[in-house]
Design a protein around this motif. Structure first.
Motif, PDB file in Angstrom:
ATOM      1  N   THR A  91       0.762  -1.019   0.112  1.00  0.00           N
ATOM      2  CA  THR A  91      -0.166  -0.132   0.120  1.00  0.00           C
ATOM      3  C   THR A  91       0.796   1.342  -0.099  1.00  0.00           C
ATOM      4  N   ALA A  92       0.312   2.414  -0.308  1.00  0.00           N
ATOM      5  CA  ALA A  92       0.955   3.610  -0.349  1.00  0.00           C
ATOM      6  C   ALA A  92      -0.109   4.683  -0.084  1.00  0.00           C
ATOM      7  N   HIS A  93       0.668   5.722   0.512  1.00  0.00           N
ATOM      8  CA  HIS A  93      -0.306   7.053   0.842  1.00  0.00           C
ATOM      9  C   HIS A  93       0.608   8.257   0.609  1.00  0.00           C
ATOM     10  N   ALA A  94      -0.128   9.122   0.115  1.00  0.00           N
ATOM     11  CA  ALA A  94       0.676  10.566  -0.370  1.00  0.00           C
ATOM     12  C   ALA A  94      -0.296  11.678   0.201  1.00  0.00           C
ATOM     13  N   ASP A  95       0.335  12.763   0.858  1.00  0.00           N
ATOM     14  CA  ASP A  95      -0.175  13.765   1.244  1.00  0.00           C
ATOM     15  C   ASP A  95       0.521  14.939   0.222  1.00  0.00           C
ATOM     16  N   TRP A  96      -0.070  15.548  -0.556  1.00  0.00           N
ATOM     17  CA  TRP A  96       0.603  16.568  -1.418  1.00  0.00           C
ATOM     18  C   TRP A  96      -0.438  17.877  -1.328  1.00  0.00           C
ATOM     19  N   LEU A  97       0.083  18.899  -0.320  1.00  0.00           N
ATOM     20  CA  LEU A  97      -0.691  19.927   0.092  1.00  0.00           C
ATOM     21  C   LEU A  97      -0.104  21.094   0.190  1.00  0.00           C
ATOM     22  N   ALA A  98      -0.668  22.168  -0.478  1.00  0.00           N
ATOM     23  CA  ALA A  98      -0.186  23.455  -0.637  1.00  0.00           C
ATOM     24  C   ALA A  98      -0.902  24.638  -0.248  1.00  0.00           C
ATOM     25  N   PRO A  99      -0.425  25.702   0.141  1.00  0.00           N
ATOM     26  CA  PRO A  99      -1.173  26.739   0.607  1.00  0.00           C
ATOM     27  C   PRO A  99      -1.251  27.754  -0.363  1.00  0.00           C
ATOM     28  N   VAL A 100      -1.624  27.456  -1.766  1.00  0.00           N
ATOM     29  CA  VAL A 100      -1.830  28.439  -2.665  1.00  0.00           C
ATOM     30  C   VAL A 100      -2.905  29.530  -2.622  1.00  0.00           C
ATOM     31  N   PHE A 101      -4.021  29.310  -2.168  1.00  0.00           N
ATOM     32  CA  PHE A 101      -5.171  29.621  -1.996  1.00  0.00           C
ATOM     33  C   PHE A 101      -5.643  30.292  -0.503  1.00  0.00           C
ATOM     34  N   VAL A 102      -4.760  30.290   0.196  1.00  0.00           N
ATOM     35  CA  VAL A 102      -5.097  30.596   1.667  1.00  0.00           C
ATOM     36  C   VAL A 102      -5.016  32.284   1.621  1.00  0.00           C
ATOM     37  N   ALA A 153      -1.404  32.157  -7.051  1.00  0.00           N
ATOM     38  CA  ALA A 153      -2.536  32.618  -6.320  1.00  0.00           C
ATOM     39  C   ALA A 153      -3.738  33.182  -7.286  1.00  0.00           C
ATOM     40  N   HIS A 154      -3.332  33.799  -8.607  1.00  0.00           N
ATOM     41  CA  HIS A 154      -4.120  34.337  -9.193  1.00  0.00           C
ATOM     42  C   HIS A 154      -4.116  33.582 -10.709  1.00  0.00           C
ATOM     43  N   SER A 155      -3.850  32.243 -10.590  1.00  0.00           N
ATOM     44  CA  SER A 155      -4.452  31.497 -11.679  1.00  0.00           C
ATOM     45  C   SER A 155      -5.770  30.905 -11.884  1.00  0.00           C
ATOM     46  N   PRO A 156      -6.321  31.685 -12.834  1.00  0.00           N
ATOM     47  CA  PRO A 156      -7.861  31.230 -13.071  1.00  0.00           C
ATOM     48  C   PRO A 156      -8.040  29.605 -13.100  1.00  0.00           C
ATOM     49  N   TRP A 157      -7.130  28.903 -14.080  1.00  0.00           N
ATOM     50  CA  TRP A 157      -7.314  27.549 -14.168  1.00  0.00           C
ATOM     51  C   TRP A 157      -7.218  26.762 -12.872  1.00  0.00           C
ATOM     52  N   ARG A 158      -6.384  27.134 -12.021  1.00  0.00           N
ATOM     53  CA  ARG A 158      -6.142  26.429 -10.874  1.00  0.00           C
ATOM     54  C   ARG A 158      -7.297  26.966  -9.859  1.00  0.00           C
ATOM     55  N   ARG A 159      -7.789  27.845  -9.693  1.00  0.00           N
ATOM     56  CA  ARG A 159      -8.942  28.174  -8.888  1.00  0.00           C
ATOM     57  C   ARG A 159     -10.217  27.541  -9.465  1.00  0.00           C
ATOM     58  N   GLU A 160     -10.360  27.201 -10.695  1.00  0.00           N
ATOM     59  CA  GLU A 160     -11.239  26.427 -11.401  1.00  0.00           C
ATOM     60  C   GLU A 160     -11.373  25.048 -11.070  1.00  0.00           C
ATOM     61  N   LYS A 161     -10.064  24.327 -11.375  1.00  0.00           N
ATOM     62  CA  LYS A 161     -10.055  23.107 -11.205  1.00  0.00           C
ATOM     63  C   LYS A 161      -9.195  22.559 -10.095  1.00  0.00           C
ATOM     64  N   GLY A 162      -8.548  23.286  -9.204  1.00  0.00           N
ATOM     65  CA  GLY A 162      -8.088  22.910  -7.753  1.00  0.00           C
ATOM     66  C   GLY A 162      -7.109  21.934  -7.919  1.00  0.00           C
ATOM     67  N   GLY A 163      -6.812  21.589  -6.783  1.00  0.00           N
ATOM     68  CA  GLY A 163      -5.565  20.583  -6.385  1.00  0.00           C
ATOM     69  C   GLY A 163      -5.820  19.360  -7.041  1.00  0.00           C
ATOM     70  N   LEU A 164      -6.925  18.773  -7.428  1.00  0.00           N
ATOM     71  CA  LEU A 164      -6.920  17.453  -8.260  1.00  0.00           C
ATOM     72  C   LEU A 164      -6.236  17.764  -9.417  1.00  0.00           C
ATOM     73  N   TRP A 165      -6.397  18.490 -10.174  1.00  0.00           N
ATOM     74  CA  TRP A 165      -5.743  18.806 -11.531  1.00  0.00           C
ATOM     75  C   TRP A 165      -4.453  19.358 -11.550  1.00  0.00           C
ATOM     76  N   ASP A 166      -4.173  20.278 -10.540  1.00  0.00           N
ATOM     77  CA  ASP A 166      -2.640  20.975 -10.305  1.00  0.00           C
ATOM     78  C   ASP A 166      -1.714  19.908  -9.744  1.00  0.00           C
ATOM     79  N   ILE A 167      -2.167  19.333  -8.597  1.00  0.00           N
ATOM     80  CA  ILE A 167      -1.419  18.623  -7.964  1.00  0.00           C
ATOM     81  C   ILE A 167      -1.521  16.971  -8.114  1.00  0.00           C
ATOM     82  N   GLY A 168      -2.797  16.600  -8.408  1.00  0.00           N
ATOM     83  CA  GLY A 168      -2.974  15.229  -8.832  1.00  0.00           C
ATOM     84  C   GLY A 168      -2.009  14.532  -9.701  1.00  0.00           C
TER      85      GLY A 168
END
Length: 302
Positions: free
Chosen positions: A144-155, A163-178
């Protein structure tokens, strides 16, 4: 080919901080020109690296052997298709696209044109991370494996240039970090046979997968983590014990240099790189399936 002429498409923070300086410094590359959606930004970036701006991407394609793309995924896909049709090798950013048809169109165009492709996944091309990934894939036996990949981009109060990337705000971490997470887990555990996803706070998403090796994995991704909780951790458990992804010791520019090396090798030998556009397409397929599962989950008690 002793020197590859590479044109850069994009003028945003990633292009300015990584793509342009790394391409200009690479001994096997001639930074042939820069195109951007803002002409003044393209002119400034080209001047900073002794290159020239282009007003039309088609003209840049005609003067290049390859193109590097540092653009939002919805813009990258159609331009990558045009570049491939013009005979240019492709150095793509992740994700290749945020829809399967757009990603498949890029892969199909590259196949028809017979051009080489590399998708820049920073962990795969980082020295420490890449060596660790290769070693764990060779060892096998992972349960098994587990990953935590978390960023404070939009805090609130963030200093992130994204922080002002429209596509990241629309698609979120799933598509940017996933894509980063998948680039590691798929390389070690094999392709994902099933994937489900659940929503957490803000844009946070929990992924669970079963892999072709039989291993199960989970991952938490997001761009809205509190700064004190942000970070990257990937842990594997199996017959060899427990091991974790090492911390990056070099900047993204060093990883990008190795991605350029990979494109030069793929173009020179005709042998595909493991992180080519078809791998990028597979990542998009898995993320699209995860996104669809988010919309199909029913709350308990409903």
């Amino acid at each position: 080919m002793t020197t590859m002429r590479i044109g850069l498409l994009g003028t945003g923070p990633w292009a300015r901080s990584v793509h342009a300086p790394a391409l200009a410094a690479h001994p096997g590359v001639d930074l042939a020109g820069v195109w951007g959606r803002r002409a003044e930004a393209a002119a400034a970036l080209a001047q900073a690296h002794d290159s020239r701006p282009y007003a039309d991407p088609g003209e840049l394609f005609a003067d290049c052997d390859a193109v590097a793309l540092a653009l939002p995924p919805s813009v990258q896909g159609p331009l990558a298709v045009r570049a491939a049709e013009a005979g240019c090798h492709l150095l793509l950013d992740k994700p290749v696209a945020t829809s399967v048809p757009e990603a498949r169109a890029v892969a199909d165009a590259a196949d028809r044109a017979g051009v080489a492709s590399v998708v820049f996944f920073t962990a795969r091309f980082g020295k420490e991370e890449g060596e660790w990934i290769a070693a764990q894939a060779a060892a096998g036996g992972w349960f098994t494996a587990h990953a935590d990949w978390l960023a404070p981009v939009f805090v609130e109060g963030t200093s992130s240039p994204y922080a002002h990337s429209p596509w990241r705000r629309e698609k979120g971490g799933l598509w940017d970090i996933g894509p980063h997470v998948l680039s590691v887990l798929l390389a070690v555990l094999g392709d994902a046979e099933t994937v489900t996803a659940a929503r957490g706070p803000a844009d946070t998403v929990l992924l669970t997968m079963r892999h072709s090796s039989g291993a199960a994995s989970s991952a938490t991704v997001g761009l809205t983590a509190p700064p004190a909780a942000a970070g990257v951790e990937v842990t594997l458990r199996g017959t060899a014990g427990v091991t974790a992804l090492p911390r990056r010791q070099q900047g993204a520019d060093a990883a990008y240099h190795r991605a350029v090396d990979a494109l030069l090798a793929a173009a020179g030998t005709g042998l595909p790189n493991a992180c080519d556009v078809h791998f990028g397409l597979r990542v998009t397929e898995i993320l699209a399936a995860a996104e669809a599962s988010l919309d199909s989950l029913m709350p308990l008690g409903s």
